[in-house]
Design a protein around this motif. Sequence first.
Motif, mmCIF file in Angstrom:
data_model
loop_
_atom_site.group_PDB
_atom_site.id
_atom_site.type_symbol
_atom_site.label_atom_id
_atom_site.label_comp_id
_atom_site.label_asym_id
_atom_site.label_seq_id
_atom_site.Cartn_x
_atom_site.Cartn_y
_atom_site.Cartn_z
ATOM 1 N N THR A 50 0.842 -1.196 0.000
ATOM 2 C CA THR A 50 0.000 0.000 0.000
ATOM 3 C C THR A 50 0.878 1.247 0.000
ATOM 4 N N LYS A 51 0.283 2.360 -0.284
ATOM 5 C CA LYS A 51 1.001 3.641 -0.217
ATOM 6 C C LYS A 51 1.177 4.035 1.239
ATOM 7 N N LYS A 52 2.093 4.980 1.481
ATOM 8 C CA LYS A 52 2.292 5.389 2.869
ATOM 9 C C LYS A 52 1.003 5.996 3.420
ATOM 10 N N MET A 53 0.859 5.886 4.721
ATOM 11 C CA MET A 53 -0.357 6.371 5.384
ATOM 12 C C MET A 53 0.016 6.898 6.754
ATOM 13 N N PRO A 54 -0.881 7.675 7.364
ATOM 14 C CA PRO A 54 -0.573 8.211 8.693
ATOM 15 C C PRO A 54 -0.468 7.100 9.733
ATOM 16 N N TRP A 55 0.338 7.337 10.760
ATOM 17 C CA TRP A 55 0.468 6.377 11.840
ATOM 18 C C TRP A 55 0.350 7.101 13.163
ATOM 19 N N THR A 56 0.129 6.316 14.216
ATOM 20 C CA THR A 56 0.052 6.835 15.574
ATOM 21 C C THR A 56 1.274 6.317 16.331
ATOM 22 N N ALA A 57 2.030 7.212 16.929
ATOM 23 C CA ALA A 57 3.224 6.813 17.676
ATOM 24 C C ALA A 57 2.837 6.056 18.933
ATOM 25 N N ILE A 58 3.735 5.156 19.365
ATOM 26 C CA ILE A 58 3.519 4.394 20.587
ATOM 27 C C ILE A 58 4.596 4.807 21.582
ATOM 28 N N PRO A 59 4.210 5.401 22.717
ATOM 29 C CA PRO A 59 5.210 5.798 23.724
ATOM 30 C C PRO A 59 5.998 4.588 24.232
ATOM 31 N N GLN A 60 7.280 4.784 24.534
ATOM 32 C CA GLN A 60 8.170 3.750 25.077
ATOM 33 C C GLN A 60 8.323 2.523 24.184
ATOM 34 N N SER A 61 8.092 2.662 22.884
ATOM 35 C CA SER A 61 8.282 1.507 22.008
ATOM 36 C C SER A 61 9.732 1.499 21.516
ATOM 37 N N PRO A 62 10.213 0.349 21.021
ATOM 38 C CA PRO A 62 11.574 0.327 20.473
ATOM 39 C C PRO A 62 11.705 1.344 19.343
ATOM 40 N N LYS A 63 12.942 1.790 19.112
ATOM 41 C CA LYS A 63 13.179 2.830 18.109
ATOM 42 C C LYS A 63 12.695 2.416 16.717
ATOM 43 N N TRP A 64 12.757 1.112 16.424
ATOM 44 C CA TRP A 64 12.371 0.625 15.097
ATOM 45 C C TRP A 64 10.864 0.478 14.919
ATOM 46 N N VAL A 65 10.096 0.672 15.985
ATOM 47 C CA VAL A 65 8.636 0.677 15.842
ATOM 48 C C VAL A 65 8.202 2.110 15.548
ATOM 49 N N GLN A 66 7.748 2.353 14.329
ATOM 50 C CA GLN A 66 7.339 3.693 13.919
ATOM 51 C C GLN A 66 6.028 4.081 14.587
ATOM 52 N N GLY B 185 -9.663 -0.979 9.354
ATOM 53 C CA GLY B 185 -10.145 -1.487 10.632
ATOM 54 C C GLY B 185 -9.172 -2.410 11.348
ATOM 55 N N ASN B 186 -8.099 -2.836 10.680
ATOM 56 C CA ASN B 186 -7.069 -3.659 11.339
ATOM 57 C C ASN B 186 -5.949 -2.759 11.812
ATOM 58 N N VAL B 187 -5.619 -2.849 13.099
ATOM 59 C CA VAL B 187 -4.507 -2.074 13.635
ATOM 60 C C VAL B 187 -3.245 -2.931 13.508
ATOM 61 N N ILE B 188 -2.249 -2.395 12.817
ATOM 62 C CA ILE B 188 -1.027 -3.149 12.510
ATOM 63 C C ILE B 188 0.177 -2.322 12.940
ATOM 64 N N THR B 189 1.168 -2.999 13.534
ATOM 65 C CA THR B 189 2.404 -2.325 13.929
ATOM 66 C C THR B 189 3.193 -1.947 12.679
ATOM 67 N N LEU B 190 3.598 -0.672 12.617
ATOM 68 C CA LEU B 190 4.388 -0.169 11.488
ATOM 69 C C LEU B 190 5.856 -0.152 11.894
ATOM 70 N N ILE B 191 6.666 -0.907 11.152
ATOM 71 C CA ILE B 191 8.089 -1.043 11.450
ATOM 72 C C ILE B 191 8.888 -0.118 10.545
ATOM 73 N N ASN B 192 9.774 0.671 11.154
ATOM 74 C CA ASN B 192 10.725 1.460 10.370
ATOM 75 C C ASN B 192 11.833 0.482 10.001
#
Length: 138
Positions: free
Chosen positions: A25-41, A48-55
């Motif tokens: 898919t094309k890039k899309m907005p994401w919501t940051a997760i506090p205290q997540s590893p640096k590689w978790v965007q 409707g599916n919430v998916i972890t976005l990995i940098n």
Amino acid sequence: MMQIIIFTLNKKYYAFSSESVEEITKKMPWTAIPQSPKWVQGLINLRGNVITLINFYELLFPTDVSEELCYNNIIIVKKDEEKLAFMVDNVAWVTEIDPADIQELEHQAEDKVSGLIQVKDQIVNIINMETLFYKNEG
């Protein structure tokens, strides 16, 4: 034969086996997760599916100074019922390869690249899907 999806990341070529890829898919907005590893965007909401976005760049090269990546695509990969989204610069092409042509790398268990193959004059790093999902489960 094996089908792979080749993509670029910081001017280098990488590939996922297409059997792991659910969609691109094309890039899309994401919501940051506090205290997540640096590689978790962050988290994305895909129909409707919430998916972890990995940098992906941070995951592969955690010690490099991360320049602002010009990512354009997200590759959604699936293993069993788990899905992960990976930020990549661009999807280059989809092609068939002979698995026998993959040059296996001597690797440690946590290595993210399992082998190399030459496609269209480019050296392509084959991503080890097992370690991606294993690393993400921490």
